[in-house]
Design an enzyme around this catalytic site. Structure first.
Site, PDB file in Angstrom:
ATOM      1  N   THR A  64     -31.561  85.572 -33.424  1.00 24.19           N
ATOM      2  CA  THR A  64     -32.075  84.717 -32.353  1.00 24.19           C
ATOM      3  C   THR A  64     -31.382  83.375 -32.467  1.00 24.19           C
ATOM      4  O   THR A  64     -31.151  82.887 -33.569  1.00 24.19           O
ATOM      5  CB  THR A  64     -33.590  84.467 -32.506  1.00 24.19           C
ATOM      6  OG1 THR A  64     -33.815  83.801 -33.748  1.00 24.19           O
ATOM      7  CG2 THR A  64     -34.358  85.752 -32.466  1.00 24.19           C
ATOM      8  N   GLU A  94     -38.099  88.847 -31.860  1.00 29.02           N
ATOM      9  CA  GLU A  94     -39.000  89.075 -32.991  1.00 29.02           C
ATOM     10  C   GLU A  94     -40.060  90.136 -32.714  1.00 29.02           C
ATOM     11  O   GLU A  94     -40.769  90.549 -33.615  1.00 29.02           O
ATOM     12  CB  GLU A  94     -39.714  87.763 -33.370  1.00 29.02           C
ATOM     13  CG  GLU A  94     -38.824  86.713 -34.011  1.00 29.02           C
ATOM     14  CD  GLU A  94     -38.121  85.810 -32.995  1.00 29.02           C
ATOM     15  OE1 GLU A  94     -38.029  86.194 -31.802  1.00 29.02           O
ATOM     16  OE2 GLU A  94     -37.674  84.718 -33.384  1.00 29.02           O
ATOM     17  N   LYS A 150     -50.953  67.116 -26.907  1.00 32.83           N
ATOM     18  CA  LYS A 150     -52.265  67.177 -27.555  1.00 32.83           C
ATOM     19  C   LYS A 150     -52.957  65.831 -27.439  1.00 32.83           C
ATOM     20  O   LYS A 150     -52.658  64.897 -28.161  1.00 32.83           O
ATOM     21  CB  LYS A 150     -52.109  67.600 -29.015  1.00 32.83           C
ATOM     22  CG  LYS A 150     -51.537  69.017 -29.079  1.00 32.83           C
ATOM     23  CD  LYS A 150     -51.251  69.496 -30.474  1.00 32.83           C
ATOM     24  CE  LYS A 150     -50.664  70.904 -30.404  1.00 32.83           C
ATOM     25  NZ  LYS A 150     -50.272  71.426 -31.706  1.00 32.83           N
TER      26      LYS A 150
END
Lengths: 542, 542
Positions: A185, A330, A439
């Site tokens: 990847t 994955e 956040k």
């Protein structure tokens, strides 16, 4: 107490052996690199994969050795898939679109003993061969008549190697957990990391691809995978096609709309698979020329999210069903597939599209859950979003040579790096990358949601949303936008527009305008660069 | 080198857990033994299977213990399937149609610690309870309101057991090769022998059932398995339905044509599975009443060969596709499924029926081969026939407690006891049982072929063909036939008739007439008895 059942390993070789015995006549059609359309069948692919295994043994390739490929979708690449894995070696598909230095890195990291290459990539290999410290020889995937002049050292001709063998080879039995293939990847940070698939995981994943509620690959299909075989085993299709006896149609190097369309029509293609970019080219060609699809029944769209208009065009204009799928290198890669449920049959078309726009339902074999920052599981209500974790018998347990360290938690869950929702029917929707989510005071704000809304504001061409540190709320969103040329849109216009759809706490604290936004090679926003660029930015609210 | 993939076991509990999480609302409809139609869903079945696991733990059932069932197809039986296997115990489905002494034998041989029973079978258990030396208690599958007076000792009420539990139970992880269920075969000779399935084999087999080229069980299906759940895990449907989210419709004790038909229509059944006898009753009812199937799309026929007329009636008169399937308790059971191939699409209907009449194609995961008496593999040409051997990850490796000794050869092949042909497309046709085939001078003669031809002779009602020892040819065929009442057919008439279609070496050496032929309880010719009866018979040619 154990069951009394035969202890047969799940091996990739059983797929091509089964295909050779039970649907040996079914065609494999390839647009060859040399030019003409090439036709073979499963019986021959099985025989030639066995010859290849014999030839590789003669070249000194042992059980567990890695064998690289730089190749398009074609029958020889398919033979390498089965021949290399079947003998117990590891088929390492290399993405030829990577930068040469990345190719050098991964071929050396994988210790590729032999590298197979299509004619296309000889110049690339010639330029880097002196840096390939582990590679002992190269095999050019062509016949003697097409062998080019090359400066490559220790070079073999594919067909000549096969001609020297008799194919009297019995696929060996071994532990089904043996490594079968390797795919790197290319993350946005750090070195490429290798995902090392196993025979067991590949066979189990193939069953999922053949399940009616997976991709439904079956004997009556003629499949054209546009997704290149150097990506995540091309989404499992080469294996599933062999085990089901589907005809395979492979586009070689030509993936433009015209070439793909012509192959689809000539070979009665019923199922196709690729990324949105490829379908854009195909749909553009079909529309421009007033064509239609006479045999194609469904297409799988993965790699990145398909826009609504694309799904609508396929379904409404061309009667081609769309299966939106999500996965990663994955995850082998199928994690979710966008099939509708029986209860959706009578919904209005637009609501069916709403469902198809999600990333799809969790397939059997894969477990998904969403969690908050303290790893508490969050509700499956289609609203709450959290870090998406995945677990299952075809999900990675760690990267090759421990690159990146431990990647699963104590209970075996792998963090996808995505943030999303799950609903009670198992549909998943990605709302953000976890590193991009903002956040704010214990609540999460999806940067993608805010971007999508910002783009809807008149005068805004493109927008990126990133988190900026805030003394009270930890993080607050900043919109970085490009104006339409000459449009007088202001910061206040954008914020006013966003007030229509976003909750108060989701509203960005500021909007800045720029002339351009940074992108990756594949066109995605490069937020790491934006974060770097705005690392000293002070919000007016701070 | 092993792949780097999560080491997740394939467990049956994962199927019902997945179903509860991802299609929890899908219905399970049962005709209850108590009377009314009962409705539940996968979320509840998962929850109640967990409560059952808790209750069994409280009753002292440990990992690996056997738990018997005497039950029809219904939701409680489904909960037992998942609850017992899910906790790591072994679900032993007992065929209630066996003779009581056989039930005693297998319940003791299996050491069933607990036996679950439908209301139907209480009298049967009361009569034999004193002989059940291993069984500690009985659970009656009903609620308090329906608990009958019974002389059964140590008896529990199913619903009362479940009510005492909270369902806060996490399915345990363990080795996927752990035994999950047990099913005895009732051979014509010797004691019943137990086939001990594993979690791994059951999950792999379920994938085969869900594959488009297997039985194609999927989310849009509503499935009515008429085949009882005490047979070979009811052909994998309970597991495949959970993993795909198909609606399950279960007929309870009522399998007559009217009851089955009404349930099919009321519950929108799209797929059904059963033995030919059941379909005869169903088709009879549908024809008599001038009905049609409004939702049924396909039916799986297995257990024994379906007659041509039945296949034609389903397809031509009712538009219901027929999938002919072959398997045995020892094969989990799917070995072949009679799907047509793409190349058959344009064949005339009668030729499609010819293909559907074969036992079907070898499914991926199962290897079939035919061999002669010296175990040499014979050609896959659709003509040569030999002993049918089978191998694969859901095929038995030996019977429970080693009953019957070694049943696989050095290379892991299990002898099915059948004789058949294979063709280059993987279609298999059974031509005989291997103990019934006549071995004449090195050539094999199919007793079934000769029987079928003999029945075609005017005046012959039924015929059996057995081998009689012969000094020169080892064995030669003898026809044992029943005449039509008052018909003057002679030995010479039969032989003259057979000359039209059989080769000279296949012609029987003699024909004898009898008043009746011996049959098994299920109507099959009992050739062991005929061989015994004619063991001193001297052929005129001998």
């Amino acid at each position: 107490m154990l069951g009394l059942i035969q202890d047969r390993p799940l091996l990739i070789s059983s797929q091509i052996e089964y295909a050779g015995l039970n649907h040996g006549d079914v065609e494999i059609v390839s647009r060859s690199i040399e030019g003409p359309i090439h036709r073979t069948n499963y019986r021959n692919v099985n025989l030639r994969a066995k010859k290849l295994a014999q030839a590789l043994g003669r070249l000194g390739v042992d059980f567990g050795d890695r064998v690289g490929t730089l190749a398009w979708n074609g029958y020889r690449h398919l033979e390498i898939y089965f021949g290399v894995s079947g003998m117990g070696s590891v088929c390492h598909t290399i993405n030829p679109r990577l930068f040469p230095e990345q190719i050098v890195y991964i071929a050396n990291h994988a210790e590729d003993k032999v590298i197979f290459t299509d004619l296309t990539f000889i110049p690339l290999l010639e330029a880097i061969q002196d840096q390939l410290t582990e590679t002992q020889c190269f095999v050019i995937m062509t016949d003697e008549a097409h062998m080019p002049e090359t400066s490559l050292k220790n070079v073999h001709c594919y067909e000549t190697l096969l001609e020297a063998e008799d194919g009297a080879y019995v696929w060996p039995d071994f532990d089904e957990k043996t490594a079968s293939s390797l795919c790197y990847t290319s993350g946005t940070t750090g070195n490429p990391k290798g995902v090392l698939y196993a025979h067991r995981s590949t066979v189990l994943h193939s069953y999922c691809v053949c399940a009616n509620d997976g991709l439904g690959v079956c004997n009556s299909d003629s499949i054209l995978p546009v997704v290149p075989m150097f990506h995540a085993n091309a989404w499992g299709i080469p294996y599933a096609a062999a085990m089901s006896g589907a005809k395979m149609v492979m586009p070689g190097a030509q993936m433009d709309g015209k070439s793909v369309y012509e192959l689809m029509e000539q070979e009665g293609v019923t199922l196709s698979a690729g990324v949105p970019t490829v379908w854009l080219m195909l749909l553009g060609y079909v529309k421009e020329n007033g064509l239609k699809f006479s045999t194609m029944r469904r297409t799988v769209i993965g790699g990145s999210a398909a826009p609504r208009s694309m799904i609508e065009t396929f379904i409404n204009d061309y009667g081609v069903n769309v299966v939106h799928a999500w996965g990663m290198t994955e995850t082998s890669p199928i994690g979710t597939t966008g099939n509708l449920l029986k209860k959706h049959e009578d919904l209005p078309e637009s609501e069916k599209i709403d469902i198809r726009l999600k990333q799809g339902r969790t397939v059997y074999g894969v477990e998904l859950k969403i969690v908050d920052d303290e790893d508490n599981e969050m509700p499956r209500d289609g609203v709450a979003f959290g870090r998406l974790l995945v677990r299952g018998p075809w999900i990675t347990s760690g990267y090759f040579k421990s690159e990146g360290g431990d990647v699963v938690d104590a209970n075996g869950w792998f963090d996808t790096g995505d943030v999303g929702t799950l609903d009670k029917d198992g549909y998943m929707q990605i709302t953000d990358r976890s590193k991009d989510v903002i956040k704010s005071g214990g609540e999460w704000i999806s940067s993608i949601d805010v971007e999508n809304e910002a783009i809807g504001c008149a005068g805004i061409v493109e927008a990126a949303v990133i988190a900026i540190p805030h003394p009270k709320w930890d993080e607050r969103p900043l919109v970085i936008a490009i104006k339409e040329e000459g449009h007088p849109v202001t910061r206040e216009d954008v914020l006013a527009h966003l007030k229509n759809t976003l909750a108060k706490w989701q509203l960005p604290d500021d909007v800045v305008f720029v002339d351009e936004l940074p992108h990756t090679a594949t066109g995605k926003l490069l937020k790491t660069k934006l974060r770097e660029q705005f690392k000293d930015y002070k919000l007016p609210s701070a």
